[in-house]
Design a protein around this motif. Sequence first.
Motif, mmCIF file in Angstrom:
data_model
loop_
_atom_site.group_PDB
_atom_site.id
_atom_site.type_symbol
_atom_site.label_atom_id
_atom_site.label_comp_id
_atom_site.label_asym_id
_atom_site.label_seq_id
_atom_site.Cartn_x
_atom_site.Cartn_y
_atom_site.Cartn_z
ATOM 1 N N GLU A 6 2.978 -17.665 -3.589
ATOM 2 C CA GLU A 6 4.062 -16.965 -2.916
ATOM 3 C C GLU A 6 3.594 -16.398 -1.581
ATOM 4 O OE1 GLU A 6 4.505 -15.988 -7.413
ATOM 5 O OE2 GLU A 6 2.887 -16.074 -5.941
ATOM 6 N N SER A 7 4.540 -16.223 -0.659
ATOM 7 C CA SER A 7 4.275 -15.572 0.609
ATOM 8 C C SER A 7 5.578 -14.971 1.129
ATOM 9 C CB SER A 7 3.690 -16.544 1.634
ATOM 10 O OG SER A 7 4.600 -17.592 1.917
ATOM 11 N N GLY A 8 5.463 -14.095 2.114
ATOM 12 C CA GLY A 8 6.632 -13.524 2.762
ATOM 13 C C GLY A 8 7.000 -12.128 2.322
ATOM 14 N N GLY A 9 6.259 -11.545 1.394
ATOM 15 C CA GLY A 9 6.541 -10.187 0.970
ATOM 16 C C GLY A 9 6.172 -9.180 2.049
ATOM 17 N N GLY A 10 6.572 -7.933 1.828
ATOM 18 C CA GLY A 10 6.262 -6.887 2.783
ATOM 19 C C GLY A 10 7.124 -5.666 2.585
ATOM 20 N N LEU A 11 7.118 -4.796 3.586
ATOM 21 C CA LEU A 11 7.866 -3.544 3.582
ATOM 22 C C LEU A 11 9.064 -3.659 4.506
ATOM 23 C CD1 LEU A 11 8.114 -0.482 2.923
ATOM 24 C CD2 LEU A 11 6.608 -0.079 4.885
ATOM 25 N N VAL A 12 10.245 -3.330 3.990
ATOM 26 C CA VAL A 12 11.469 -3.357 4.788
ATOM 27 C C VAL A 12 12.301 -2.127 4.474
ATOM 28 C CG1 VAL A 12 11.547 -5.871 4.957
ATOM 29 C CG2 VAL A 12 12.708 -4.713 3.068
ATOM 30 N N GLN A 13 13.184 -1.773 5.387
ATOM 31 C CA GLN A 13 14.109 -0.666 5.167
ATOM 32 C C GLN A 13 15.312 -1.128 4.364
ATOM 33 O OE1 GLN A 13 14.943 0.783 9.161
ATOM 34 N NE2 GLN A 13 13.445 2.415 8.888
ATOM 35 N N ALA A 14 15.909 -0.208 3.630
ATOM 36 C CA ALA A 14 17.125 -0.522 2.892
ATOM 37 C C ALA A 14 18.169 -1.116 3.829
ATOM 38 C CB ALA A 14 17.659 0.728 2.212
ATOM 39 N N GLY A 15 18.840 -2.160 3.354
ATOM 40 C CA GLY A 15 19.811 -2.869 4.159
ATOM 41 C C GLY A 15 19.235 -4.039 4.920
ATOM 42 N N GLY A 16 17.916 -4.154 4.952
ATOM 43 C CA GLY A 16 17.260 -5.222 5.671
ATOM 44 C C GLY A 16 17.131 -6.487 4.855
ATOM 45 N N SER A 17 16.400 -7.461 5.416
ATOM 46 C CA SER A 17 16.259 -8.776 4.805
ATOM 47 C C SER A 17 14.812 -9.229 4.784
ATOM 48 C CB SER A 17 17.078 -9.817 5.575
ATOM 49 O OG SER A 17 18.458 -9.521 5.547
ATOM 50 N N LEU A 18 14.504 -10.068 3.813
ATOM 51 C CA LEU A 18 13.224 -10.751 3.712
ATOM 52 C C LEU A 18 13.468 -12.135 3.146
ATOM 53 C CD1 LEU A 18 10.611 -8.263 2.157
ATOM 54 C CD2 LEU A 18 10.527 -9.267 4.440
#
Length: 126
Positions: A6-18
Amino acid sequence: QVQLVESGGGLVQAGGSLRLSCAASGRTFSNYAMGWFRQAPGKEREFVAVISRGGGNRDYADSVKGRFTISRDNAKSTVYLQMDGLKTGDTSNYYCAASENYVSDNLRSRRKYAYWGQGAQVTVSS
């Protein structure tokens, strides 16, 4: 055997996208239905989404329906999970998995998957 990364994880703000990606190797990718599961600390691993071998049949957990989209590119041996409208409750370690069974066999069960990746952390902040 199938190896999954897997790849592409991380930290985002609520309402955002990954967008998570899962690259497969070792066997013919198109012979497997591909699923995504997630597991938060102290919780059971739960079903998120699954896509059939050819990509024509998909199933989602009610908690993510309308926000997440699973897709696959068999030419690249890769499955994706597009996550939109992220909520703090989506914070989890996300795992991809490969199954020799079919979506019609109920692939919401983790028992139906023979191969698993090591996970990608997704953290959604408020």
